[in-house]
Scaffold this motif. Structure first.
Motif, mmCIF file in Angstrom:
data_model
loop_
_atom_site.group_PDB
_atom_site.id
_atom_site.type_symbol
_atom_site.label_atom_id
_atom_site.label_comp_id
_atom_site.label_asym_id
_atom_site.label_seq_id
_atom_site.Cartn_x
_atom_site.Cartn_y
_atom_site.Cartn_z
ATOM 1 N N PRO A 166 11.671 -5.968 -56.905
ATOM 2 C CA PRO A 166 12.606 -6.532 -55.928
ATOM 3 C C PRO A 166 13.076 -5.477 -54.944
ATOM 4 O O PRO A 166 13.344 -4.326 -55.322
ATOM 5 C CB PRO A 166 13.768 -7.017 -56.813
ATOM 6 C CG PRO A 166 13.708 -6.140 -58.027
ATOM 7 C CD PRO A 166 12.271 -5.819 -58.242
ATOM 8 N N ALA A 167 13.151 -5.836 -53.682
ATOM 9 C CA ALA A 167 13.675 -4.923 -52.666
ATOM 10 C C ALA A 167 15.194 -4.856 -52.764
ATOM 11 O O ALA A 167 15.866 -5.873 -52.955
ATOM 12 C CB ALA A 167 13.265 -5.392 -51.280
ATOM 13 N N THR A 168 15.734 -3.660 -52.636
ATOM 14 C CA THR A 168 17.185 -3.470 -52.700
ATOM 15 C C THR A 168 17.766 -2.997 -51.374
ATOM 16 O O THR A 168 18.989 -3.011 -51.205
ATOM 17 C CB THR A 168 17.555 -2.471 -53.806
ATOM 18 O OG1 THR A 168 16.881 -1.221 -53.554
ATOM 19 C CG2 THR A 168 17.143 -2.995 -55.175
ATOM 20 N N SER A 169 16.912 -2.568 -50.442
ATOM 21 C CA SER A 169 17.402 -2.155 -49.126
ATOM 22 C C SER A 169 16.314 -2.371 -48.088
ATOM 23 O O SER A 169 15.142 -2.547 -48.417
ATOM 24 C CB SER A 169 17.852 -0.686 -49.130
ATOM 25 O OG SER A 169 16.760 0.175 -49.378
ATOM 26 N N MET A 170 16.730 -2.326 -46.843
ATOM 27 C CA MET A 170 15.817 -2.616 -45.735
ATOM 28 C C MET A 170 16.270 -1.837 -44.515
ATOM 29 O O MET A 170 17.456 -1.569 -44.328
ATOM 30 C CB MET A 170 15.847 -4.126 -45.443
ATOM 31 C CG MET A 170 15.079 -4.578 -44.220
ATOM 32 S SD MET A 170 15.169 -6.394 -44.072
ATOM 33 C CE MET A 170 14.510 -6.625 -42.430
ATOM 34 N N ARG A 171 15.315 -1.431 -43.691
ATOM 35 C CA ARG A 171 15.668 -0.833 -42.404
ATOM 36 C C ARG A 171 14.672 -1.268 -41.345
ATOM 37 O O ARG A 171 13.548 -1.643 -41.651
ATOM 38 C CB ARG A 171 15.736 0.687 -42.492
ATOM 39 C CG ARG A 171 14.403 1.418 -42.608
ATOM 40 C CD ARG A 171 14.587 2.920 -42.409
ATOM 41 N NE ARG A 171 13.330 3.650 -42.510
ATOM 42 C CZ ARG A 171 13.015 4.467 -43.506
ATOM 43 N NH1 ARG A 171 13.862 4.641 -44.516
ATOM 44 N NH2 ARG A 171 11.856 5.103 -43.513
ATOM 45 N N VAL A 172 15.117 -1.237 -40.097
ATOM 46 C CA VAL A 172 14.270 -1.566 -38.955
ATOM 47 C C VAL A 172 14.117 -0.308 -38.117
ATOM 48 O O VAL A 172 15.096 0.372 -37.815
ATOM 49 C CB VAL A 172 14.874 -2.707 -38.111
ATOM 50 C CG1 VAL A 172 14.013 -2.969 -36.873
ATOM 51 C CG2 VAL A 172 15.006 -3.977 -38.939
ATOM 52 N N GLU A 173 12.869 0.016 -37.741
ATOM 53 C CA GLU A 173 12.607 1.214 -36.951
ATOM 54 C C GLU A 173 11.526 0.918 -35.929
ATOM 55 O O GLU A 173 10.817 -0.088 -36.015
ATOM 56 C CB GLU A 173 12.182 2.369 -37.850
ATOM 57 C CG GLU A 173 10.922 2.111 -38.652
ATOM 58 C CD GLU A 173 10.615 3.211 -39.652
ATOM 59 O OE1 GLU A 173 9.413 3.561 -39.801
ATOM 60 O OE2 GLU A 173 11.551 3.721 -40.288
ATOM 61 N N ASP A 174 11.405 1.815 -34.938
ATOM 62 C CA ASP A 174 10.313 1.663 -33.974
ATOM 63 C C ASP A 174 9.072 2.377 -34.496
ATOM 64 O O ASP A 174 9.073 2.920 -35.612
ATOM 65 C CB ASP A 174 10.730 2.155 -32.585
ATOM 66 C CG ASP A 174 10.977 3.665 -32.530
ATOM 67 O OD1 ASP A 174 10.684 4.378 -33.520
ATOM 68 O OD2 ASP A 174 11.469 4.141 -31.483
ATOM 69 N N ASP A 175 7.994 2.387 -33.712
ATOM 70 C CA ASP A 175 6.748 2.956 -34.215
ATOM 71 C C ASP A 175 6.768 4.481 -34.284
ATOM 72 O O ASP A 175 5.809 5.094 -34.734
ATOM 73 C CB ASP A 175 5.551 2.466 -33.405
ATOM 74 C CG ASP A 175 5.695 2.702 -31.918
ATOM 75 O OD1 ASP A 175 6.642 3.407 -31.499
ATOM 76 O OD2 ASP A 175 4.852 2.206 -31.147
ATOM 77 N N LYS A 176 7.880 5.099 -33.843
ATOM 78 C CA LYS A 176 8.076 6.542 -34.010
ATOM 79 C C LYS A 176 9.073 6.845 -35.129
ATOM 80 O O LYS A 176 9.546 7.965 -35.250
ATOM 81 C CB LYS A 176 8.533 7.165 -32.694
ATOM 82 C CG LYS A 176 7.517 7.047 -31.571
ATOM 83 C CD LYS A 176 8.021 7.688 -30.288
ATOM 84 C CE LYS A 176 6.996 7.549 -29.172
ATOM 85 N NZ LYS A 176 7.491 8.152 -27.887
ATOM 86 N N GLN A 177 9.396 5.819 -35.907
ATOM 87 C CA GLN A 177 10.299 5.910 -37.052
ATOM 88 C C GLN A 177 11.740 6.208 -36.639
ATOM 89 O O GLN A 177 12.520 6.738 -37.421
ATOM 90 C CB GLN A 177 9.808 6.952 -38.068
ATOM 91 C CG GLN A 177 8.447 6.602 -38.659
ATOM 92 C CD GLN A 177 8.007 7.554 -39.745
ATOM 93 O OE1 GLN A 177 8.264 8.760 -39.676
ATOM 94 N NE2 GLN A 177 7.353 7.035 -40.769
ATOM 95 N N ASN A 178 12.097 5.850 -35.411
ATOM 96 C CA ASN A 178 13.486 5.975 -34.977
ATOM 97 C C ASN A 178 14.286 4.762 -35.434
ATOM 98 O O ASN A 178 13.784 3.630 -35.411
ATOM 99 C CB ASN A 178 13.563 6.088 -33.457
ATOM 100 C CG ASN A 178 12.896 7.347 -32.934
ATOM 101 O OD1 ASN A 178 13.120 8.429 -33.465
ATOM 102 N ND2 ASN A 178 12.073 7.221 -31.901
ATOM 103 N N THR A 179 15.506 4.971 -35.844
ATOM 104 C CA THR A 179 16.400 3.894 -36.266
ATOM 105 C C THR A 179 17.688 3.960 -35.455
ATOM 106 O O THR A 179 17.880 4.861 -34.641
ATOM 107 C CB THR A 179 16.723 4.007 -37.766
ATOM 108 O OG1 THR A 179 17.363 5.282 -38.014
ATOM 109 C CG2 THR A 179 15.459 3.925 -38.614
ATOM 110 N N GLY A 180 18.591 3.013 -35.698
ATOM 111 C CA GLY A 180 19.896 3.030 -35.024
ATOM 112 C C GLY A 180 19.799 2.474 -33.626
ATOM 113 O O GLY A 180 19.885 1.271 -33.398
#
Length: 221
Positions: free
Chosen positions: A130-144
């Protein structure tokens, strides 16, 4: 999740898209988990996210046109239809390629057996957690907060984790775009291409089950 138990899909993934790794027990086939476009990971080294569906991409150097795919633990990973049709991959037909949809229904491990003419060709054991966390990033691994330009699409990806271990699922994700800088989307894959339509800021939120994550996109002229 039963509504998402897809039938086996027949399709092609270019041999040039990914590392031609032999991941099965007998190393007779090239086995990858397809995540959309040319994005894939080795099936033997990956963990699926419970509740997701993912393509098992099968490359056969012996160029068979049909293989059967079954799960020895269908409560963990189910496959709605066993028969997979494979077709030539590339102009020189280096191999035949097909794909089956794996539904990660329960926690644990399942041995996926691929056979032809009644005999086992290869197999691979895949774990589900089971997944416990998630993040969204661009194709350069930038977040926020990330930046995009008018006239150029921005590629985003939703990533799932349990602790520090990345889990994989191609679908079903839900995406929401807030703000007028980006066009709305109906994409359900983990990978999303958003189109700028105005200078400004939009927030893109991805959701997988009860998990969600957002990224802010600033669109420049």
């Amino acid at each position: 999740m039963h509504a998402f138990r897809w039938i086996v899909a027949i399709g092609l993934v270019s041999f040039s898209c990914g590392d031609p790794e032999y991941g099965g027990q007998s190393r007779a086939l090239r086995l990858r988990l397809g995540l959309g476009g040319c994005t894939s990971v080795a099936a033997s080294q990956s963990t699926l996210a419970k509740g997701g569906q993912t393509e098992l991409v099968i490359g056969d150097p012996k160029k068979r046109e049909r293989l059967d795919v079954t799960s020895e633990a269908p409560a963990v990973i189910s496959i709605a239809t066993a028969a997979v049709t494979l077709q030539c991959d590339g102009s020189k037909c280096e191999q035949t390629t097909g794909k089956a949809i794996l539904s990660a229904d329960g926690e644990g491990s399942a041995k996926i057996v691929i056979s032809g003419d009644g005999a086992t060709v290869d197999s691979v054991t895949i774990t589900v957690a089971p997944a416990t966390s998630m993040r969204v990033e661009d194709d350069k691994q930038n977040t926020g907060t990330v930046r995009a330009k008018m006239g150029t699409n921005l590629n985003l990806v939703a990533k799932l984790f349990t602790g520090n271990t990345e889990l994989f699922a191609k679908t079903p994700f839900r995406w929401k775009v807030e703000g007028d800088a980006l066009k709305p989307t109906t994409e359900t894959s983990s990978r999303l291409s958003v189109s700028p339509q105005a200078v400004g800021t939009s927030t893109v939120t991805g959701q997988f089950g009860e998990l969600g994550a957002s990224i802010q996109v600033i669109v420049d002229p």
